[in-house]
Design a protein around this motif. Structure first.
Motif, mmCIF file in Angstrom:
data_model
loop_
_atom_site.group_PDB
_atom_site.id
_atom_site.type_symbol
_atom_site.label_atom_id
_atom_site.label_comp_id
_atom_site.label_asym_id
_atom_site.label_seq_id
_atom_site.Cartn_x
_atom_site.Cartn_y
_atom_site.Cartn_z
ATOM 1 N N GLY A 19 24.820 28.666 40.970
ATOM 2 C CA GLY A 19 25.437 30.018 41.732
ATOM 3 C C GLY A 19 26.267 29.556 42.800
ATOM 4 O O GLY A 19 27.272 30.331 43.559
ATOM 5 N N SER A 20 27.083 28.323 43.224
ATOM 6 C CA SER A 20 27.662 26.774 43.915
ATOM 7 C C SER A 20 29.246 27.801 43.554
ATOM 8 O O SER A 20 29.526 27.741 42.305
ATOM 9 N N LEU A 21 30.519 27.747 44.339
ATOM 10 C CA LEU A 21 31.366 28.095 43.722
ATOM 11 C C LEU A 21 32.023 26.900 43.149
ATOM 12 O O LEU A 21 31.835 25.351 44.136
ATOM 13 N N LEU A 22 32.414 25.880 42.051
ATOM 14 C CA LEU A 22 33.425 25.116 41.666
ATOM 15 C C LEU A 22 34.793 24.691 41.784
ATOM 16 O O LEU A 22 34.950 24.959 41.846
ATOM 17 N N PRO A 23 34.687 23.365 41.590
ATOM 18 C CA PRO A 23 36.533 23.755 42.306
ATOM 19 C C PRO A 23 37.033 23.606 40.947
ATOM 20 O O PRO A 23 36.875 24.013 39.564
ATOM 21 N N PHE A 24 38.482 24.572 41.225
ATOM 22 C CA PHE A 24 39.480 25.257 40.584
ATOM 23 C C PHE A 24 39.970 24.343 39.307
ATOM 24 O O PHE A 24 40.189 23.544 40.408
ATOM 25 N N ARG A 25 40.082 25.011 38.232
ATOM 26 C CA ARG A 25 40.870 23.735 37.989
ATOM 27 C C ARG A 25 42.642 24.166 37.765
ATOM 28 O O ARG A 25 42.567 25.108 38.657
ATOM 29 N N SER A 26 43.527 23.293 37.229
ATOM 30 C CA SER A 26 45.167 23.536 37.290
ATOM 31 C C SER A 26 45.187 24.800 37.065
ATOM 32 O O SER A 26 47.071 25.313 37.189
ATOM 33 N N GLY A 27 44.931 25.563 36.173
ATOM 34 C CA GLY A 27 45.477 26.754 35.568
ATOM 35 C C GLY A 27 45.874 27.236 36.281
ATOM 36 O O GLY A 27 46.840 28.626 35.712
ATOM 37 N N LEU A 28 45.367 27.948 37.596
ATOM 38 C CA LEU A 28 45.753 29.591 37.851
ATOM 39 C C LEU A 28 47.600 28.450 38.686
ATOM 40 O O LEU A 28 48.103 29.729 38.626
ATOM 41 N N TYR A 29 47.394 27.277 39.249
ATOM 42 C CA TYR A 29 48.270 26.547 39.676
ATOM 43 C C TYR A 29 49.702 27.037 38.427
ATOM 44 O O TYR A 29 50.859 27.462 38.900
ATOM 45 N N HIS A 30 49.449 26.481 37.488
ATOM 46 C CA HIS A 30 50.211 26.581 36.610
ATOM 47 C C HIS A 30 51.098 27.537 36.176
ATOM 48 O O HIS A 30 52.693 28.164 36.144
ATOM 49 N N LEU A 31 49.852 28.645 36.029
ATOM 50 C CA LEU A 31 50.513 30.482 35.824
ATOM 51 C C LEU A 31 51.393 30.603 36.915
ATOM 52 O O LEU A 31 52.401 31.142 36.443
ATOM 53 N N THR A 57 33.068 42.743 44.643
ATOM 54 C CA THR A 57 33.782 42.877 46.207
ATOM 55 C C THR A 57 35.586 42.085 45.473
ATOM 56 O O THR A 57 35.448 40.692 45.223
ATOM 57 N N PHE A 58 36.422 42.749 46.208
ATOM 58 C CA PHE A 58 37.870 42.767 45.762
ATOM 59 C C PHE A 58 38.501 42.711 46.929
ATOM 60 O O PHE A 58 38.457 43.190 47.846
ATOM 61 N N GLY A 59 38.584 40.736 47.499
ATOM 62 C CA GLY A 59 39.219 40.720 47.960
ATOM 63 C C GLY A 59 41.051 40.760 48.589
ATOM 64 O O GLY A 59 41.416 41.845 47.719
ATOM 65 N N ALA A 60 41.357 41.118 49.672
ATOM 66 C CA ALA A 60 42.801 40.726 49.901
ATOM 67 C C ALA A 60 43.841 39.956 48.777
ATOM 68 O O ALA A 60 43.510 39.274 48.886
ATOM 69 N N PRO A 61 45.246 40.533 48.700
ATOM 70 C CA PRO A 61 46.109 39.773 47.930
ATOM 71 C C PRO A 61 46.233 38.092 48.346
ATOM 72 O O PRO A 61 46.726 38.134 49.781
ATOM 73 N N GLN A 62 46.318 37.588 47.633
ATOM 74 C CA GLN A 62 46.972 36.287 47.741
ATOM 75 C C GLN A 62 48.206 35.843 47.477
ATOM 76 O O GLN A 62 48.553 36.821 46.196
ATOM 77 N N ARG A 63 48.929 35.291 47.218
ATOM 78 C CA ARG A 63 50.569 34.570 46.516
ATOM 79 C C ARG A 63 50.723 33.036 46.996
ATOM 80 O O ARG A 63 50.071 32.346 47.843
ATOM 81 N N MET A 64 50.864 31.852 45.713
ATOM 82 C CA MET A 64 50.901 31.066 46.130
ATOM 83 C C MET A 64 52.772 30.897 47.444
ATOM 84 O O MET A 64 53.420 31.666 46.851
#
Length: 204
Positions: free
Chosen positions: A126-138, A174-181
């Motif tokens: 249930g702990s958050l794992l490290p994020f892979r890089s796909g979101l960054y490249h997208l 739960t939907f959080g606040a918008p983020q952007r790169m």
């Protein structure tokens, strides 16, 4: 309409309460909803929790290894959820990962939103794992995307790994606040910031 009925059924089975920390305004804006990965119900519940106007233009990113197996899953993925189906794996070749990002970007076009799980696999505890890089490249491929963190609570107990039928329990979306790169933001910094935005929802 099958989409509306399925959305209602998913919320009933999962006993889902839905909270938006800020409104999805306007609902038709192109977004990436990114969540923690706990079960095969994850994208179904995020999709069903969206307002109807946003849901109609949102496509989950789904693993071919699960959603293309069997006629029922294939039909749901293709004709109901209009999923963007990709090949995945813990040790996918870089070329495969790049192709997946290009496939997702192309499927989004100018107006479709998507649901993704940047951890890439389910956490065993249930702990958050490290994020892979796909979101960054997208986000590099499609600058200016609005990113919405979505935290799912208790889904792993409703559909544990290896089970087929869900167990009716209460869950929360739960939907959080918008983020952007940010301009010139590095990959590690960006992925850490997005993961922290999701973790904050768990703590709240």
């Amino acid at each position: 309409m099958i989409e509306r009925a399925l959305a209602r059924l998913a919320r009933i089975i999962a006993g889902a309460s839905v909270r938006f920390t800020v409104p999805l305004d306007p609902p038709e804006r192109q977004r990436v909803y990114f969540g923690n990965h706990t079960s095969h119900l994850d994208f179904v519940l995020i999709w069903s929790a969206l307002p109807a106007e946003a849901r109609a233009r949102t496509r989950p990113v789904a693993g071919a290894d699960y959603w293309m197996r069997g006629r029922v899953r294939r039909y749901l993925a293709t004709h109901v959820f209009h999923a963007v189906v990709i090949e995945r794996g813990a040790h996918a070749a870089p070329a495969t990962a790049r192709h997946s990002v290009e496939t997702i970007a192309a499927a989004m076009g100018d107006d479709a939103s998507i649901i993704v799980f940047p951890e890439g696999t389910r956490s065993p505890d249930g702990s958050l794992l490290p994020f892979r890089s796909g979101l960054y490249h997208l986000c590099q491929r499609k600058p200016g995307l609005e990113l919405i963190p979505v935290y799912l609570d208790n889904l792993a107990r409703i559909l544990p790994k290896g089970e087929v039928l869900p167990v009716p329990l209460l869950s929360r979306v739960t939907f959080g606040a918008p983020q952007r790169m940010e301009t010139d933001e590095g990959k590690r910094e960006f992925l850490t910031r997005m993961r922290d935005a999701l973790a904050t929802l768990r703590e709240g």
